[in-house]
Design a protein around this motif. Structure first.
Motif, PDB file in Angstrom:
ATOM      1  N   ALA A  41       8.934  12.058  16.894  1.00  0.00           N
ATOM      2  CA  ALA A  41      10.257  11.499  16.607  1.00  0.00           C
ATOM      3  C   ALA A  41      10.493  11.181  15.127  1.00  0.00           C
ATOM      4  CB  ALA A  41      10.471  10.235  17.440  1.00  0.00           C
ATOM      5  N   LEU A  42       9.443  11.030  14.346  1.00  0.00           N
ATOM      6  CA  LEU A  42       9.620  10.647  12.942  1.00  0.00           C
ATOM      7  C   LEU A  42       9.322  11.785  11.966  1.00  0.00           C
ATOM      8  CD1 LEU A  42       7.992   7.093  13.067  1.00  0.00           C
ATOM      9  CD2 LEU A  42      10.343   7.771  13.541  1.00  0.00           C
ATOM     10  N   ILE A  43       8.962  12.939  12.501  1.00  0.00           N
ATOM     11  CA  ILE A  43       8.605  14.066  11.638  1.00  0.00           C
ATOM     12  C   ILE A  43       9.765  14.417  10.712  1.00  0.00           C
ATOM     13  CG2 ILE A  43       8.070  16.545  11.636  1.00  0.00           C
ATOM     14  CD1 ILE A  43       6.411  16.063  14.176  1.00  0.00           C
ATOM     15  N   ASP A  44       9.432  14.580   9.438  1.00  0.00           N
ATOM     16  CA  ASP A  44      10.347  14.995   8.361  1.00  0.00           C
ATOM     17  C   ASP A  44      11.384  13.949   7.964  1.00  0.00           C
ATOM     18  OD1 ASP A  44       8.983  17.353   8.047  1.00  0.00           O
ATOM     19  OD2 ASP A  44      10.367  18.532   9.273  1.00  0.00           O
ATOM     20  N   LYS A  45      11.209  12.701   8.401  1.00  0.00           N
ATOM     21  CA  LYS A  45      12.081  11.634   7.907  1.00  0.00           C
ATOM     22  C   LYS A  45      11.486  11.093   6.611  1.00  0.00           C
ATOM     23  CE  LYS A  45      13.852  10.210  12.387  1.00  0.00           C
ATOM     24  NZ  LYS A  45      14.299   9.094  13.211  1.00  0.00           N
ATOM     25  N   PRO A  46      12.304  10.884   5.571  1.00  0.00           N
ATOM     26  CA  PRO A  46      11.776  10.361   4.314  1.00  0.00           C
ATOM     27  C   PRO A  46      11.454   8.874   4.423  1.00  0.00           C
ATOM     28  CG  PRO A  46      14.145  10.577   4.161  1.00  0.00           C
ATOM     29  CD  PRO A  46      13.744  11.144   5.498  1.00  0.00           C
ATOM     30  N   ALA A  47      10.463   8.437   3.638  1.00  0.00           N
ATOM     31  CA  ALA A  47      10.042   7.042   3.675  1.00  0.00           C
ATOM     32  C   ALA A  47       9.536   6.593   2.306  1.00  0.00           C
ATOM     33  CB  ALA A  47       8.943   6.855   4.716  1.00  0.00           C
ATOM     34  N   VAL A  48       9.702   5.295   2.041  1.00  0.00           N
ATOM     35  CA  VAL A  48       9.138   4.640   0.862  1.00  0.00           C
ATOM     36  C   VAL A  48       8.409   3.391   1.342  1.00  0.00           C
ATOM     37  CG1 VAL A  48      10.936   5.487  -0.718  1.00  0.00           C
ATOM     38  CG2 VAL A  48      11.230   3.274   0.401  1.00  0.00           C
ATOM     39  N   VAL A  49       7.507   2.886   0.496  1.00  0.00           N
ATOM     40  CA  VAL A  49       6.749   1.691   0.837  1.00  0.00           C
ATOM     41  C   VAL A  49       6.873   0.669  -0.296  1.00  0.00           C
ATOM     42  CG1 VAL A  49       5.142   2.823   2.416  1.00  0.00           C
ATOM     43  CG2 VAL A  49       4.611   2.761  -0.025  1.00  0.00           C
ATOM     44  N   PHE A  50       6.726  -0.624   0.068  1.00  0.00           N
ATOM     45  CA  PHE A  50       6.799  -1.688  -0.925  1.00  0.00           C
ATOM     46  C   PHE A  50       5.928  -2.867  -0.491  1.00  0.00           C
ATOM     47  CE2 PHE A  50      10.342  -2.134   1.988  1.00  0.00           C
ATOM     48  CZ  PHE A  50      10.554  -3.497   2.167  1.00  0.00           C
ATOM     49  N   THR A  51       5.464  -3.649  -1.489  1.00  0.00           N
ATOM     50  CA  THR A  51       4.546  -4.745  -1.198  1.00  0.00           C
ATOM     51  C   THR A  51       4.625  -5.833  -2.258  1.00  0.00           C
ATOM     52  OG1 THR A  51       2.261  -5.260  -0.544  1.00  0.00           O
ATOM     53  CG2 THR A  51       2.529  -3.808  -2.441  1.00  0.00           C
ATOM     54  N   SER A  52       3.953  -6.944  -1.973  1.00  0.00           N
ATOM     55  CA  SER A  52       3.849  -8.065  -2.908  1.00  0.00           C
ATOM     56  C   SER A  52       2.471  -8.691  -2.770  1.00  0.00           C
ATOM     57  CB  SER A  52       4.926  -9.114  -2.598  1.00  0.00           C
ATOM     58  OG  SER A  52       4.785 -10.234  -3.447  1.00  0.00           O
ATOM     59  N   SER A  53       1.923  -9.132  -3.906  1.00  0.00           N
ATOM     60  CA  SER A  53       0.633  -9.826  -3.906  1.00  0.00           C
ATOM     61  C   SER A  53       0.734 -11.066  -4.780  1.00  0.00           C
ATOM     62  CB  SER A  53      -0.484  -8.916  -4.426  1.00  0.00           C
ATOM     63  OG  SER A  53      -0.296  -8.654  -5.804  1.00  0.00           O
ATOM     64  N   SER A  54      -0.300 -11.890  -4.738  1.00  0.00           N
ATOM     65  CA  SER A  54      -0.316 -13.119  -5.532  1.00  0.00           C
ATOM     66  C   SER A  54      -0.799 -12.898  -6.955  1.00  0.00           C
ATOM     67  CB  SER A  54      -1.204 -14.173  -4.863  1.00  0.00           C
ATOM     68  OG  SER A  54      -0.628 -14.572  -3.649  1.00  0.00           O
ATOM     69  N   SER A  55      -1.465 -11.784  -7.213  1.00  0.00           N
ATOM     70  CA  SER A  55      -1.985 -11.567  -8.567  1.00  0.00           C
ATOM     71  C   SER A  55      -1.815 -10.117  -8.984  1.00  0.00           C
ATOM     72  CB  SER A  55      -3.463 -11.964  -8.641  1.00  0.00           C
ATOM     73  OG  SER A  55      -4.252 -11.091  -7.864  1.00  0.00           O
ATOM     74  N   MET A  56      -1.908  -9.886 -10.300  1.00  0.00           N
ATOM     75  CA  MET A  56      -1.762  -8.544 -10.858  1.00  0.00           C
ATOM     76  C   MET A  56      -2.738  -7.564 -10.225  1.00  0.00           C
ATOM     77  SD  MET A  56       0.551  -7.529 -12.792  1.00  0.00           S
ATOM     78  CE  MET A  56       0.424  -6.319 -14.037  1.00  0.00           C
ATOM     79  N   HIS A  57      -3.925  -8.033  -9.946  1.00  0.00           N
ATOM     80  CA  HIS A  57      -4.955  -7.148  -9.388  1.00  0.00           C
ATOM     81  C   HIS A  57      -5.270  -7.554  -7.958  1.00  0.00           C
ATOM     82  CE1 HIS A  57      -5.242  -5.535 -13.367  1.00  0.00           C
ATOM     83  NE2 HIS A  57      -5.356  -6.753 -13.822  1.00  0.00           N
ATOM     84  N   GLY A  58      -4.218  -7.900  -7.232  1.00  0.00           N
ATOM     85  CA  GLY A  58      -4.363  -8.389  -5.872  1.00  0.00           C
ATOM     86  C   GLY A  58      -4.341  -7.316  -4.805  1.00  0.00           C
ATOM     87  N   GLY A  59      -4.357  -6.053  -5.206  1.00  0.00           N
ATOM     88  CA  GLY A  59      -4.427  -4.978  -4.224  1.00  0.00           C
ATOM     89  C   GLY A  59      -3.116  -4.290  -3.937  1.00  0.00           C
ATOM     90  N   ASN A  60      -2.121  -4.423  -4.819  1.00  0.00           N
ATOM     91  CA  ASN A  60      -0.817  -3.803  -4.553  1.00  0.00           C
ATOM     92  C   ASN A  60      -0.916  -2.292  -4.323  1.00  0.00           C
ATOM     93  OD1 ASN A  60       0.843  -6.023  -4.484  1.00  0.00           O
ATOM     94  ND2 ASN A  60       1.430  -5.914  -6.615  1.00  0.00           N
ATOM     95  N   GLU A  61      -1.603  -1.583  -5.218  1.00  0.00           N
ATOM     96  CA  GLU A  61      -1.671  -0.129  -5.060  1.00  0.00           C
ATOM     97  C   GLU A  61      -2.437   0.259  -3.810  1.00  0.00           C
ATOM     98  OE1 GLU A  61      -2.995   1.564  -8.782  1.00  0.00           O
ATOM     99  OE2 GLU A  61      -0.937   1.536  -9.554  1.00  0.00           O
ATOM    100  N   ALA A  62      -3.526  -0.442  -3.510  1.00  0.00           N
ATOM    101  CA  ALA A  62      -4.282  -0.155  -2.287  1.00  0.00           C
ATOM    102  C   ALA A  62      -3.408  -0.410  -1.063  1.00  0.00           C
ATOM    103  CB  ALA A  62      -5.551  -1.002  -2.233  1.00  0.00           C
TER     104      ALA A  62
END
Length: 184
Positions: A90-111
């Motif tokens: 049901a979700l094949i070929d639908k576009p998607a983006v992701v977003f996040t927030s952490s408490s620190s600059m190196h708090g794991g945002n990219e991971a």
């Protein structure tokens, strides 16, 4: 018919919710219909997501706070309930983006952004990043990566997004609508 963009998030301290609202505002400004949904309704204006919301959207913006480089368990629990949609494709070929927030600059945002991407890729969705034609990506001193929008809340868990973080949120919302419209 305007694309329907599901802006799906979990927010513990308000940062991810603020990002979701900026993305939804950009979706609306781009002429699409934003559907703001959350995994757990905590406020009177929160609406809990359903599988039907996910199945019938034309694009998805998915956000969660960083939890040791991974999505919050509320988000993971929801994705584990989507096998029915996966089996139907049901979700094949639908576009998607992701977003996040952490408490620190190196708090794991990219991971976390990469972790958020995994169920979307398993569902066959088309993952969109933040291209470098978004000038704030090169000038930010806080959140924002090529993998998706992010926010650094600091140890006080501030939900006040910087102007660069807000611009990146708006850029991913606008890009999501552009691609959803092309695919529709």
């Amino acid at each position: 018919m305007s694309p329907r963009i599901l802006v799906l998030y979990h927010s513990s301290h308000g940062s991810v919710k603020a990002m979701a609202h900026d993305i939804a505002d950009a979706v609306l400004a781009a002429g699409a219909e934003p559907l703001l949904r959350t995994f757990v309704a905590r406020a009177s204006d929160d609406i809990e997501v359903t599988l039907a919301d996910l199945q019938h959207c034309d694009g998805l913006a998915f956000g969660s706070p960083t939890r040791f480089g991974m999505m919050a368990y509320q988000a993971k629990q929801f994705w584990e309930s989507t096998s029915e949609l996966w089996l139907k494709g049901a979700l094949i070929d639908k576009p998607a983006v992701v977003f996040t927030s952490s408490s620190s600059m190196h708090g794991g945002n990219e991971a976390t952004l990469l972790n958020l991407s995994l169920p979307l890729l398993h569902h066959g969705m088309l993952l969109l990043g933040v291209p470098y034609d978004t000038p704030e990506l090169s000038s930010t001193q806080s959140g924002g990566t090529p993998y998706g929008a992010s926010h650094v809340a600091g140890l006080n868990n501030s939900s006040d997004l910087t102007k660069e973080e807000r611009a990146i949120c708006r850029a991913v919302g606008k890009r999501l609508v552009t691609i959803a419209r092309k695919l529709k």
